[in-house]
Design an enzyme around this catalytic site. Structure first.
Site, PDB file in Angstrom:
ATOM      1  N   HIS A 238       0.838  -1.204   0.000  1.00 13.71           N
ATOM      2  CA  HIS A 238       0.000   0.000   0.000  1.00 13.71           C
ATOM      3  C   HIS A 238       0.872   1.251   0.000  1.00 13.71           C
ATOM      4  O   HIS A 238       0.648   2.180  -0.801  1.00 13.71           O
ATOM      5  CB  HIS A 238      -0.907  -0.022   1.233  1.00 13.71           C
ATOM      6  CG  HIS A 238      -1.688   1.230   1.455  1.00 13.71           C
ATOM      7  ND1 HIS A 238      -3.030   1.343   1.142  1.00 13.71           N
ATOM      8  CD2 HIS A 238      -1.329   2.438   1.978  1.00 13.71           C
ATOM      9  CE1 HIS A 238      -3.445   2.561   1.452  1.00 13.71           C
ATOM     10  NE2 HIS A 238      -2.429   3.242   1.967  1.00 13.71           N
ATOM     11  N   GLU A 239       1.856   1.298   0.882  1.00 10.25           N
ATOM     12  CA  GLU A 239       2.712   2.484   0.977  1.00 10.25           C
ATOM     13  C   GLU A 239       3.580   2.647  -0.264  1.00 10.25           C
ATOM     14  O   GLU A 239       3.820   3.777  -0.718  1.00 10.25           O
ATOM     15  CB  GLU A 239       3.581   2.410   2.238  1.00 10.25           C
ATOM     16  CG  GLU A 239       2.805   2.351   3.542  1.00 10.25           C
ATOM     17  CD  GLU A 239       1.800   3.486   3.690  1.00 10.25           C
ATOM     18  OE1 GLU A 239       2.015   4.563   3.104  1.00 10.25           O
ATOM     19  OE2 GLU A 239       0.790   3.291   4.393  1.00 10.25           O
TER      20      GLU A 239
ATOM     21  N   HIS B 221       1.623   4.404  -2.903  1.00 12.62           N
ATOM     22  CA  HIS B 221       1.626   5.862  -2.713  1.00 12.62           C
ATOM     23  C   HIS B 221       2.899   6.474  -3.301  1.00 12.62           C
ATOM     24  O   HIS B 221       2.857   7.548  -3.915  1.00 12.62           O
ATOM     25  CB  HIS B 221       1.540   6.207  -1.224  1.00 12.62           C
ATOM     26  CG  HIS B 221       0.150   6.192  -0.670  1.00 12.62           C
ATOM     27  ND1 HIS B 221      -0.904   6.863  -1.266  1.00 12.62           N
ATOM     28  CD2 HIS B 221      -0.366   5.601   0.445  1.00 12.62           C
ATOM     29  CE1 HIS B 221      -2.000   6.688  -0.551  1.00 12.62           C
ATOM     30  NE2 HIS B 221      -1.704   5.921   0.485  1.00 12.62           N
TER      31      HIS B 221
ATOM     32  N   GLU C 124      -6.510   6.609  -1.351  1.00 11.90           N
ATOM     33  CA  GLU C 124      -6.393   5.449  -0.465  1.00 11.90           C
ATOM     34  C   GLU C 124      -6.929   4.193  -1.142  1.00 11.90           C
ATOM     35  O   GLU C 124      -6.358   3.110  -1.007  1.00 11.90           O
ATOM     36  CB  GLU C 124      -7.126   5.702   0.851  1.00 11.90           C
ATOM     37  CG  GLU C 124      -6.468   6.741   1.745  1.00 11.90           C
ATOM     38  CD  GLU C 124      -5.033   6.393   2.075  1.00 11.90           C
ATOM     39  OE1 GLU C 124      -4.762   5.228   2.431  1.00 11.90           O
ATOM     40  OE2 GLU C 124      -4.172   7.283   1.961  1.00 11.90           O
TER      41      GLU C 124
END
Length: 291
Positions: free
Chosen positions: A133-134, A137, A207
């Site tokens: 997930h990070e 980003h 997100e």
């Protein structure tokens, strides 16, 4: 995507510049407004180049190497290679509230930060989902605008704090004709609104995109869903007490849940909706979702 990021970052800097000039004009007229303009230019420069260090310092995050955190480092390096990214630096935040965020100005200068609590409660598969997930980003270049927004919102909230004290003590000053007190009250009221507007520049849809990217990079959408549920539950019982609520949008789950001021900075979609989307992604990837 790159042009959009630059435009939104430029807009944030313009908002801060205008706000500081307005404050300067209220307190001292055109001359002070010009001084505040120069200060804003300096602040924008520092924010662009050093906002990641500022944010990490708010949490006493410590950069670690492979010798100190071999398993975490191996996960970050493996998933970064899978995502086609340079391996970011890794930082650990000394708090038991489980969470994680990414920061930096571009993929070559990125940091993935995780808390001690996250490492304690997640298994390897779940940790891979969070790191994925990070990394998404970072790949989508969300980190620059997110980090800049956090630094700016934090500075604006500090202005509001100072303005409240000026309003309180200025009201007892017989030499004050009331102008500065009124200006301080206006700043105290309007500055948090400006901070909220800056937070609103961070789209909640980022997100969802990061969740999808994390699921696909790790190949384990169910693990990311499980991690989100664990983090959400832990944050409800143990919200983060240290740090700055202006950074709430940077974390995978809002770590300040339950604190009244944190609601001003809530930029995350409901965790239930995120998990529902991960179910659909799992089906698209050929898995039978059991979460």
């Amino acid at each position: 995507m790159g042009l959009e990021m630059w435009l939104r970052t430029g807009l944030l800097m313009a908002i801060l510049t205008g706000l500081l000039m307005g404050i300067g004009y209220l307190f001292g007229g055109p001359q002070i407004a010009f001084i505040m303009f120069l200060f804003a230019m300096l602040f924008n420069f520092i924010t662009y180049w050093y906002s990641d260090r500022i944010v990490l310092s708010w949490y006493n995050a410590r950069i670690v190497d492979e010798m100190e955190a071999p398993e975490l480092y191996a996960i970050v390096r493996s998933l970064a290679e899978r995502a086609g990214l340079p391996t970011p630096r890794v930082a650990i935040i000394p708090t038991e509230t489980p969470n994680a965020f990414a920061t930096g100005r571009d993929p070559k200068h990125a940091v993935v930060a995780v808390t001690q609590g996250l490492l304690r409660i997640l298994n390897r598969d779940e940790l891979e989902g969070v790191i994925g997930h990070e990394l998404t980003h970072i790949k989508n270049r969300d980190i620059l605008i997110g980090t800049v927004a956090a630094a700016m919102a934090g500075a604006i909230m500090q202005l509001a704090y100072w303005a409240r004290w000026i309003a309180i003590f200025g009201s007892y000053d017989d030499r004050d004709d009331g102008g500065n007190v009124l200006a301080a009250i206006l700043v105290a009221v309007l500055a948090p609104i400006a901070a909220m507007l800056i937070q609103a520049a961070i789209s909640r849809s980022r997100e969802f995109l990061a969740d999808e990217g994390g699921a696909r990079i790790s190949g384990k959408p169910w693990a990311l869903a499980s991690a989100l549920m664990k983090i959400e539950q832990a944050v409800r019982y143990r919200p983060m007490r240290e740090g700055n609520p202006a950074t709430a949008h940077m974390f995978i789950v809002n770590p300040f849940r339950g604190m009244s001021i944190a609601e001003l900075f809530s930029t995350h979609p409901p965790t239930e909706k995120r998990i529902e989307r991960l179910r659909k992604i799992a089906e698209e990837m050929g898995y039978v979702p059991n979460f």
